[in-house]
Design a protein around this motif. Structure first.
Motif, PDB file in Angstrom:
ATOM      1  N   GLU A 104       0.828  -1.193   0.000  1.00 37.69           N
ATOM      2  CA  GLU A 104       0.000   0.000   0.000  1.00 37.69           C
ATOM      3  C   GLU A 104       0.871   1.255   0.000  1.00 37.69           C
ATOM      4  O   GLU A 104       2.012   1.231   0.459  1.00 37.69           O
ATOM      5  CB  GLU A 104      -0.910  -0.001   1.232  1.00 37.69           C
ATOM      6  N   ARG A 105       0.294   2.314  -0.488  1.00 37.38           N
ATOM      7  CA  ARG A 105       0.998   3.589  -0.453  1.00 37.38           C
ATOM      8  C   ARG A 105       1.179   4.028   0.995  1.00 37.38           C
ATOM      9  O   ARG A 105       0.262   3.903   1.799  1.00 37.38           O
ATOM     10  CB  ARG A 105       0.208   4.636  -1.236  1.00 37.38           C
ATOM     11  N   GLU A 106       2.352   4.549   1.310  1.00 37.70           N
ATOM     12  CA  GLU A 106       2.616   4.963   2.688  1.00 37.70           C
ATOM     13  C   GLU A 106       3.156   6.388   2.734  1.00 37.70           C
ATOM     14  O   GLU A 106       3.869   6.834   1.819  1.00 37.70           O
ATOM     15  CB  GLU A 106       3.615   4.011   3.360  1.00 37.70           C
ATOM     16  N   PHE A 107       2.839   7.056   3.813  1.00 35.28           N
ATOM     17  CA  PHE A 107       3.330   8.406   4.052  1.00 35.28           C
ATOM     18  C   PHE A 107       4.822   8.351   4.368  1.00 35.28           C
ATOM     19  O   PHE A 107       5.261   7.498   5.135  1.00 35.28           O
ATOM     20  CB  PHE A 107       2.558   9.017   5.219  1.00 35.28           C
ATOM     21  N   VAL A 108       5.565   9.280   3.792  1.00 32.67           N
ATOM     22  CA  VAL A 108       7.005   9.335   4.021  1.00 32.67           C
ATOM     23  C   VAL A 108       7.391  10.580   4.809  1.00 32.67           C
ATOM     24  O   VAL A 108       8.100  10.499   5.811  1.00 32.67           O
ATOM     25  CB  VAL A 108       7.774   9.318   2.686  1.00 32.67           C
ATOM     26  N   ALA A 109       6.916  11.735   4.351  1.00 29.68           N
ATOM     27  CA  ALA A 109       7.309  12.993   5.005  1.00 29.68           C
ATOM     28  C   ALA A 109       6.289  14.075   4.691  1.00 29.68           C
ATOM     29  O   ALA A 109       5.620  14.030   3.652  1.00 29.68           O
ATOM     30  CB  ALA A 109       8.692  13.436   4.528  1.00 29.68           C
ATOM     31  N   GLY A 110       6.175  15.053   5.586  1.00 27.89           N
ATOM     32  CA  GLY A 110       5.269  16.177   5.384  1.00 27.89           C
ATOM     33  C   GLY A 110       5.887  17.463   5.882  1.00 27.89           C
ATOM     34  O   GLY A 110       6.784  17.434   6.742  1.00 27.89           O
ATOM     35  N   ILE A 111       5.398  18.572   5.359  1.00 27.44           N
ATOM     36  CA  ILE A 111       5.906  19.875   5.781  1.00 27.44           C
ATOM     37  C   ILE A 111       4.735  20.837   5.892  1.00 27.44           C
ATOM     38  O   ILE A 111       3.856  20.889   5.037  1.00 27.44           O
ATOM     39  CB  ILE A 111       6.980  20.398   4.800  1.00 27.44           C
ATOM     40  N   ARG A 112       4.728  21.579   7.000  1.00 29.85           N
ATOM     41  CA  ARG A 112       3.656  22.535   7.243  1.00 29.85           C
ATOM     42  C   ARG A 112       3.800  23.776   6.382  1.00 29.85           C
ATOM     43  O   ARG A 112       4.896  24.149   5.972  1.00 29.85           O
ATOM     44  CB  ARG A 112       3.646  22.947   8.721  1.00 29.85           C
ATOM     45  N   ARG A 113       2.672  24.419   6.147  1.00 33.68           N
ATOM     46  CA  ARG A 113       2.656  25.641   5.350  1.00 33.68           C
ATOM     47  C   ARG A 113       3.267  26.805   6.116  1.00 33.68           C
ATOM     48  O   ARG A 113       4.149  27.487   5.617  1.00 33.68           O
ATOM     49  CB  ARG A 113       1.218  25.981   4.971  1.00 33.68           C
TER      50      ARG A 113
END
Length: 121
Positions: free
Chosen positions: A44-53
């Motif tokens: 399944e697709r998985e979250f790797v990284a995120g960045i806030r606005r």
């Protein structure tokens, strides 16, 4: 019309590095929370990284913490994923996406077409 275009994938040996780029048109990325995902064959697709606005705070999956870095260049309307110390298990198609304005981190609206990353052992 919003378009996200990933680039920078390729074949690299274990321990090597790659930098992925996600360039946008039709949307100013600095106004949105952004993320990188990956999907390996049969998984399944998985979250790797995120960045806030607003704050630029970053978030990472445990599997990549300390090795990957997400960043943004607002002048270029581009988000990056610097990947170091790559492992064969990092092999996947990598996608960038934007969070629905006002939505939660589980609500994503626009996606790129993906870029293949292959790490050989």
């Amino acid at each position: 019309q919003v378009q996200l275009v990933e680039s920078g994938g390729g074949l690299v040996q274990a321990g090597g590095s790659l930098r992925l780029s996600c360039a946008a048109s039709g949307r100013t990325l600095s106004n949105y929370r952004m993320g990188w995902f990956r999907q390996a064959p049969g998984k399944e697709r998985e979250f790797v990284a995120g960045i806030r606005r607003s704050t630029g705070s970053t978030y990472y999956a445990d599997s990549v913490k300390g090795r990957f870095t997400i960043s943004r260049d607002n002048a270029k309307n581009t988000v990056y994923l610097q990947m170091n110390s790559l492992k064969p298990e990092d092999t996947a198609v990598y996608y960038c996406a934007t969070v629905v304005p006002g939505g939660s981190w589980t609500q994503w609206d626009y996606w790129g077409q993906g870029t293949q990353v292959t790490v050989s052992s």
